[in-house]
Design a protein around this motif. Sequence first.
Motif, mmCIF file in Angstrom:
data_model
loop_
_atom_site.group_PDB
_atom_site.id
_atom_site.type_symbol
_atom_site.label_atom_id
_atom_site.label_comp_id
_atom_site.label_asym_id
_atom_site.label_seq_id
_atom_site.Cartn_x
_atom_site.Cartn_y
_atom_site.Cartn_z
ATOM 1 N N ILE A 61 0.898 -1.276 -0.175
ATOM 2 C CA ILE A 61 0.019 -0.106 -0.060
ATOM 3 C C ILE A 61 0.916 1.239 0.136
ATOM 4 O O ILE A 61 0.805 2.221 -0.693
ATOM 5 N N VAL A 62 1.834 1.325 0.749
ATOM 6 C CA VAL A 62 2.704 2.652 0.881
ATOM 7 C C VAL A 62 3.465 2.674 -0.389
ATOM 8 O O VAL A 62 3.666 3.770 -0.804
ATOM 9 N N SER A 165 11.761 12.251 -1.846
ATOM 10 C CA SER A 165 10.215 12.322 -1.923
ATOM 11 C C SER A 165 9.618 10.757 -1.133
ATOM 12 O O SER A 165 8.770 10.902 -0.526
ATOM 13 N N ALA A 166 10.087 9.830 -1.372
ATOM 14 C CA ALA A 166 9.914 8.550 -0.610
ATOM 15 C C ALA A 166 9.915 8.414 0.749
ATOM 16 O O ALA A 166 9.137 8.125 1.769
ATOM 17 N N LEU A 167 11.242 9.026 1.323
ATOM 18 C CA LEU A 167 11.354 9.045 2.580
ATOM 19 C C LEU A 167 10.391 10.301 3.354
ATOM 20 O O LEU A 167 9.985 9.887 4.441
ATOM 21 N N ALA A 168 10.039 11.223 2.483
ATOM 22 C CA ALA A 168 9.312 12.384 3.055
ATOM 23 C C ALA A 168 7.816 11.659 3.242
ATOM 24 O O ALA A 168 7.057 11.494 4.298
ATOM 25 N N THR A 169 7.350 10.669 2.139
ATOM 26 C CA THR A 169 6.056 10.249 2.258
ATOM 27 C C THR A 169 5.870 9.245 3.269
ATOM 28 O O THR A 169 4.690 9.209 3.981
ATOM 29 N N VAL A 170 6.800 8.282 3.222
ATOM 30 C CA VAL A 170 6.488 7.229 4.229
ATOM 31 C C VAL A 170 6.522 7.726 5.576
ATOM 32 O O VAL A 170 5.708 7.273 6.624
#
Length: 294
Positions: A61-62, A165-170
């Motif tokens: 999902i993430v 962006s992945a680090l921020a989103t997670v």
Amino acid sequence: MGWIQQLDTTAFHFINRDLSNPLFDRVMPWLSWNRFFIPALILVLGYLFWHGKARTRIFVIVLLITIAIADGLVANPLKQLFARPRPFVSETGVHLLVGEGRSYAMPSSHAVNWAAGATVVLIYGGTRYFLFIATIGIFVGFSRIYNGVHYPTDVLAGYLIGALSALATVNIIDVTWRYAGKRLFPTWYQILPSLKNVVVHANQFPNKVDPTLENLQWLRLGYLLIGITLLFRLWYIAKPIIELSFDEAYQWIWSRHLALSYYSKPPMIALVQRLGTLLWGEYRTRGEIFSRQC
């Protein structure tokens, strides 16, 4: 900055022309895109979600949320911001092996998506799976340069932007769950207090679940999914890739000439489209937002 651009151009021509060979000419376009990728991705993620445990399902999902945000809300706006022409537009003698993309070059969306995906894999799956995905991502990024559609800095910037962006989103997903989950889904939060460091607290399973609270949690989840779907549809409609259909064209004309009824429809469609143009102006896509939600 001039020497960086010169180095970038030199590296591009070296990869695109000097390294050109019949084997790469067949392999690199396939690496950039092939018809098996999406079906294979669906099968793999579907299998992981269906057969995996809580951590694996949350990972799937993430991952999907992160790539959607990285591509649609980060990479595409940055392309418009930098407005850097692709190499086959600004350079001569480009060895072009794939179709000419309509978007700008900086950053490479392929690089952004692969870096974002690899970062999520690193967070949830560890270094072993990360190295596998990252290796594929490096080859894909190289193929974008070899195929003549990106400069090396487009790809390198894409890797950096995708990872950040992945680090921020997670982390945003995890913080949001820690704050909102405790209030909106208390039973589920008690079992799963974090969506980043996933540890299912089996000893926290309530012996007796309040049916009213359980139904309320599912109802809230339903409202959340409906809201997300609505936002996605609004975002998709606002993109300039949807052309007017025949029905929409003449119904838009109705909205310019309001009446009690029309040849094939009652007046509500015309009224809704008229409301859309009054709120957002005559720009075609915005005028269709309400009608396409119906």
